[in-house]
Write a protein that holds these residues in place. Structure first.
Motif, PDB file in Angstrom:
ATOM      1  N   ASP A 160       0.818  -1.213   0.000  1.00  8.31           N
ATOM      2  CA  ASP A 160       0.000   0.000   0.000  1.00  8.31           C
ATOM      3  C   ASP A 160       0.852   1.264   0.000  1.00  8.31           C
ATOM      4  OD1 ASP A 160       1.039   0.047   2.539  1.00  8.31           O
ATOM      5  OD2 ASP A 160      -0.897   0.074   3.581  1.00  8.31           O
ATOM      6  N   GLY A 161       2.154   1.103  -0.223  1.00  7.41           N
ATOM      7  CA  GLY A 161       3.034   2.252  -0.304  1.00  7.41           C
ATOM      8  C   GLY A 161       3.435   2.845   1.027  1.00  7.41           C
ATOM      9  N   SER A 162       3.037   2.240   2.142  1.00 11.79           N
ATOM     10  CA  SER A 162       3.316   2.806   3.466  1.00 11.79           C
ATOM     11  C   SER A 162       4.716   2.429   3.956  1.00 11.79           C
ATOM     12  CB  SER A 162       2.284   2.306   4.479  1.00 11.79           C
ATOM     13  OG  SER A 162       2.430   0.908   4.695  1.00 11.79           O
ATOM     14  N   ARG A 163       5.143   3.137   4.989  1.00  8.91           N
ATOM     15  CA  ARG A 163       6.420   2.814   5.625  1.00  8.91           C
ATOM     16  C   ARG A 163       6.408   1.390   6.174  1.00  8.91           C
ATOM     17  NH1 ARG A 163       8.479   2.119  10.520  1.00  8.91           N
ATOM     18  NH2 ARG A 163       6.463   2.486  11.521  1.00  8.91           N
ATOM     19  N   GLU A 164       5.278   0.993   6.782  1.00  8.49           N
ATOM     20  CA  GLU A 164       5.195  -0.339   7.373  1.00  8.49           C
ATOM     21  C   GLU A 164       5.270  -1.434   6.313  1.00  8.49           C
ATOM     22  OE1 GLU A 164       3.691   2.615  10.185  1.00  8.49           O
ATOM     23  OE2 GLU A 164       3.261   2.208   8.071  1.00  8.49           O
ATOM     24  N   ALA A 165       4.613  -1.207   5.158  1.00  9.89           N
ATOM     25  CA  ALA A 165       4.677  -2.191   4.073  1.00  9.89           C
ATOM     26  C   ALA A 165       6.089  -2.284   3.514  1.00  9.89           C
ATOM     27  CB  ALA A 165       3.687  -1.819   2.973  1.00  9.89           C
ATOM     28  N   THR A 166       6.759  -1.145   3.406  1.00  9.86           N
ATOM     29  CA  THR A 166       8.152  -1.149   2.943  1.00  9.86           C
ATOM     30  C   THR A 166       9.028  -1.938   3.902  1.00  9.86           C
ATOM     31  OG1 THR A 166       7.837   1.044   1.967  1.00  9.86           O
ATOM     32  CG2 THR A 166      10.099   0.326   2.314  1.00  9.86           C
ATOM     33  N   ARG A 167       8.832  -1.698   5.177  1.00  8.57           N
ATOM     34  CA  ARG A 167       9.595  -2.416   6.200  1.00  8.57           C
ATOM     35  C   ARG A 167       9.331  -3.917   6.108  1.00  8.57           C
ATOM     36  NH1 ARG A 167      11.320  -1.168  11.543  1.00  8.57           N
ATOM     37  NH2 ARG A 167      12.352  -3.020  12.365  1.00  8.57           N
ATOM     38  N   ALA A 168       8.066  -4.290   5.906  1.00  6.64           N
ATOM     39  CA  ALA A 168       7.717  -5.708   5.843  1.00  6.64           C
ATOM     40  C   ALA A 168       8.405  -6.405   4.684  1.00  6.64           C
ATOM     41  CB  ALA A 168       6.198  -5.858   5.731  1.00  6.64           C
ATOM     42  N   ILE A 169       8.443  -5.751   3.529  1.00 11.08           N
ATOM     43  CA  ILE A 169       9.086  -6.362   2.362  1.00 11.08           C
ATOM     44  C   ILE A 169      10.550  -6.646   2.636  1.00 11.08           C
ATOM     45  CG2 ILE A 169       9.871  -5.871   0.009  1.00 11.08           C
ATOM     46  CD1 ILE A 169       7.188  -4.560  -0.522  1.00 11.08           C
ATOM     47  N   HIS A 170      11.251  -5.679   3.173  1.00 13.02           N
ATOM     48  CA  HIS A 170      12.679  -5.871   3.427  1.00 13.02           C
ATOM     49  C   HIS A 170      12.909  -6.837   4.592  1.00 13.02           C
ATOM     50  CE1 HIS A 170      14.226  -3.004   0.483  1.00 13.02           C
ATOM     51  NE2 HIS A 170      13.154  -2.291   0.755  1.00 13.02           N
ATOM     52  N   ASP A 171      12.015  -6.824   5.586  1.00 13.44           N
ATOM     53  CA  ASP A 171      12.130  -7.791   6.676  1.00 13.44           C
ATOM     54  C   ASP A 171      11.898  -9.220   6.189  1.00 13.44           C
ATOM     55  OD1 ASP A 171      12.742  -5.938   8.607  1.00 13.44           O
ATOM     56  OD2 ASP A 171      10.711  -5.767   9.389  1.00 13.44           O
ATOM     57  N   ALA A 172      11.099  -9.364   5.136  1.00 14.94           N
ATOM     58  CA  ALA A 172      10.758 -10.692   4.617  1.00 14.94           C
ATOM     59  C   ALA A 172      11.705 -11.173   3.533  1.00 14.94           C
ATOM     60  CB  ALA A 172       9.328 -10.677   4.066  1.00 14.94           C
ATOM     61  N   MET A 173      12.759 -10.422   3.235  1.00 15.86           N
ATOM     62  CA  MET A 173      13.627 -10.775   2.118  1.00 15.86           C
ATOM     63  C   MET A 173      14.187 -12.204   2.198  1.00 15.86           C
ATOM     64  SD  MET A 173      14.242  -9.393  -0.722  1.00 15.86           S
ATOM     65  CE  MET A 173      13.883  -7.654  -0.411  1.00 15.86           C
ATOM     66  N   PRO A 174      14.569 -12.718   3.364  1.00 15.49           N
ATOM     67  CA  PRO A 174      15.002 -14.122   3.392  1.00 15.49           C
ATOM     68  C   PRO A 174      13.930 -15.083   2.908  1.00 15.49           C
ATOM     69  CG  PRO A 174      15.733 -12.991   5.367  1.00 15.49           C
ATOM     70  CD  PRO A 174      14.806 -12.047   4.658  1.00 15.49           C
ATOM     71  N   PHE A 175      12.677 -14.836   3.255  1.00 18.43           N
ATOM     72  CA  PHE A 175      11.587 -15.671   2.749  1.00 18.43           C
ATOM     73  C   PHE A 175      11.421 -15.483   1.248  1.00 18.43           C
ATOM     74  CE2 PHE A 175      10.012 -15.769   7.200  1.00 18.43           C
ATOM     75  CZ  PHE A 175       9.753 -17.130   7.298  1.00 18.43           C
TER      76      PHE A 175
END
Length: 279
Positions: A161-176
């Motif tokens: 959704d373009g939010s800071r939290e969504a951005t954080r989630a994508i990078h936090d999930a990079m190993p997955f």
């Protein structure tokens, strides 16, 4: 990038064993050290001492908690050896919302379970899951209270959704994301009349993800403006055959979420697959 330390919350609920199994599989996949933190609901002693005839309840509760903790600790170490995973066991006392976050700060990934309204033992503290998500500063992989999820992460759905939290989630999930066979990035736009600049594009962030050698399928869904986004995420994840969702948590203020609802609250209540949440 990988997770090198994983923290799994364990308790006396019926789903604790299944949660441990998922944590072991992920620790083996990412070659991470696994910490099991045992924390359960602890009643305040004064709440019983003021009532005649109930003082013994607290002592009995403490005895049962100790026995269950010891049994789960033995299982934990046996499963570590079986899975060839390094780790440690931590049993904490005190109110879970106060003591668990300090350990969550030290992990790359936290694994917790959805509260099961049919299992009283799954109640740890008031809004425990929400508190961990908001206070950990680390991604939280939340497992549903029903179903079997042996290898989450084969087909991921990213809620963008373009939010800071969504951005954080994508990078936090990079190993997955790096291990996934399929990744779908979903944006949800309303049909209300609005300038094109207000639309949420997915192609740009998908290109960022693709630079990590992750192949991404971008999908945009248009719905009525009064359609709950959380319901759209649940239905799209099921229709796409996903086994895990990645999303930002509480992109709006808590007051906004409480008053108006929100995708986070919908997912926490009605989730049907593991969800990685970042705040």
């Amino acid at each position: 990038m990988s997770y090198k330390s994983i923290l799994v919350h364990l308790d006396t609920s019926a789903r604790a064993g299944a949660r441990l199994e998922v944590a072991l599989q992920l620790a083996h996949r990412f070659q991470a050290r696994l910490t099991g933190i045992f924390s359960t609901y602890i009643p305040a002693p004064h709440a019983f001492f003021v009532m005649s005839g109930t003082a013994g309840y607290y002592a009995e509760h403490e005895r049962q908690r100790y026995e269950r903790s010891a049994a789960l600790e033995r299982l934990f170490h046996a499963e570590l050896a079986r899975a060839a995973v390094e780790g440690q066991w931590i049993a904490v006392d005190g109110y879970a919302n106060d003591v668990v976050p300090a350990y969550a700060h030290l992990a790359d990934l936290i694994i917790a379970g959805q509260t099961d309204e049919t299992d009283p033992e799954s109640f740890i503290a008031e809004q425990f899951v929400e508190h961990v998500i908001l206070s950990a500063g680390r991604p939280v992989l939340l497992l549903p209270s029903v179903g079997s999820f042996e290898t989450p992460g084969r087909h991921l759905l990213i809620a963008w959704d373009g939010s800071r939290e969504a951005t954080r989630a994508i990078h936090d999930a990079m190993p997955f994301l790096s291990h996934a066979a399929n990744v779908t990035l979903l944006t949800v736009n309303a049909t209300r009349a609005e300038p094109p600049r207000h639309r949420i594009p997915g192609a740009d962030i998908a290109l960022t993800v693709a630079r990590h050698d992750v192949q991404v399928d971008v999908r945009e869904v248009t719905v009525d403006s009064d359609t709950p986004v959380g319901d759209v995420l649940l239905s799209q994840a099921a229709e796409s055959g996903c086994d895990m969702t990645v999303m930002g948590a509480y992109a709006h203020s808590r007051l906004h979420e409480v008053v108006l609802g929100g995708a986070t609250r919908t997912i926490l209540k009605s989730m049907t697959m593991p969800v990685l949440l970042s705040h």
